[in-house]
Enzyme design. Structure first.
Site, PDB file in Angstrom:
ATOM      1  N   ASP A  90      48.145  39.884  29.477  1.00 55.25           N
ATOM      2  CA  ASP A  90      48.229  40.964  28.547  1.00 55.25           C
ATOM      3  C   ASP A  90      49.791  40.817  27.716  1.00 55.25           C
ATOM      4  O   ASP A  90      49.850  41.197  26.531  1.00 55.25           O
ATOM      5  CB  ASP A  90      48.504  42.452  29.304  1.00 55.25           C
ATOM      6  CG  ASP A  90      47.143  42.635  30.128  1.00 55.25           C
ATOM      7  OD1 ASP A  90      46.286  42.217  29.738  1.00 55.25           O
ATOM      8  OD2 ASP A  90      47.420  43.369  30.930  1.00 55.25           O
ATOM      9  N   ASP A 134      46.097  43.178  37.825  1.00 60.88           N
ATOM     10  CA  ASP A 134      47.223  43.614  37.191  1.00 60.88           C
ATOM     11  C   ASP A 134      48.356  43.955  38.293  1.00 60.88           C
ATOM     12  O   ASP A 134      48.027  44.248  39.582  1.00 60.88           O
ATOM     13  CB  ASP A 134      47.061  44.952  36.534  1.00 60.88           C
ATOM     14  CG  ASP A 134      46.260  44.813  35.341  1.00 60.88           C
ATOM     15  OD1 ASP A 134      46.163  43.810  34.654  1.00 60.88           O
ATOM     16  OD2 ASP A 134      45.552  45.848  35.157  1.00 60.88           O
TER      17      ASP A 134
END
Length: 161
Positions: free
Chosen positions: A132, A118
């Site tokens: 995402d 991330d």
């Protein structure tokens, strides 16, 4: 035949595009952000490398194997819906492609690295990645498609068509 080709391309292009963009941005982030972060908007948004060993929002709900099984099951569910929704629009196929491209991008990370990379870090939300974003965008398109179909069916019932 042209309709089938259009539907296939409407699924495949977003799927491949989402998967490639996700993996490319994670590759960039893992190389560029390893020892630093980049402020995009002071106090609001930065690019900061993070490793998510859990599922959504870093919560450890399932181990990587079960997350993989869940991803495959959800993929089969979405792919299984395709022939059952013959009147689905391009938004359904594109949304399914985006959703699965993002899901498989994160799945690749889990199996390759044991965590998801991330790097998009707003101050008001947990750190996330491109996968995402496309998962949510894909779901929105799929739900909009079903909402459109339901609205169209209701209009036809109201007009007697």
């Amino acid at each position: 035949m042209i309709i089938l080709r259009t539907k296939a391309l409407s699924f495949l292009l977003p799927f491949i595009g989402a998967l490639v963009l996700d993996q490319a941005t994670k590759w960039w982030a893992s190389r560029t952000l390893i020892h630093r972060s980049i402020t995009v908007v002071e106090g609001l948004f930065e690019l900061r490398l993070a490793f998510n060993i859990g599922s959504a929002f870093g919560l450890v709900l399932l181990n990587p194997l079960w997350l993989g099984v869940l991803t495959v099951a959800v993929s089969l569910f979405f792919l299984g819906l395709i022939p059952r929704v013959p009147q689905a629009g391009i938004s359904y196929y594109a949304g399914t492609g985006l959703f699965l491209g993002g899901a498989w991008g994160n799945l690749l990370d889990r199996f390759r690295w044991g965590h998801v990379i991330d790097f998009l870090n707003p101050s008001f939300w947990p750190t996330f990645n491109v996968a995402d974003v496309v998962i949510i965008a894909g779901l929105v398109l799929v739900f909009l498609n079903f909402w459109r179909l339901e609205t169209t069916c209701e209009q036809r019932k109201d007009t007697g068509v």
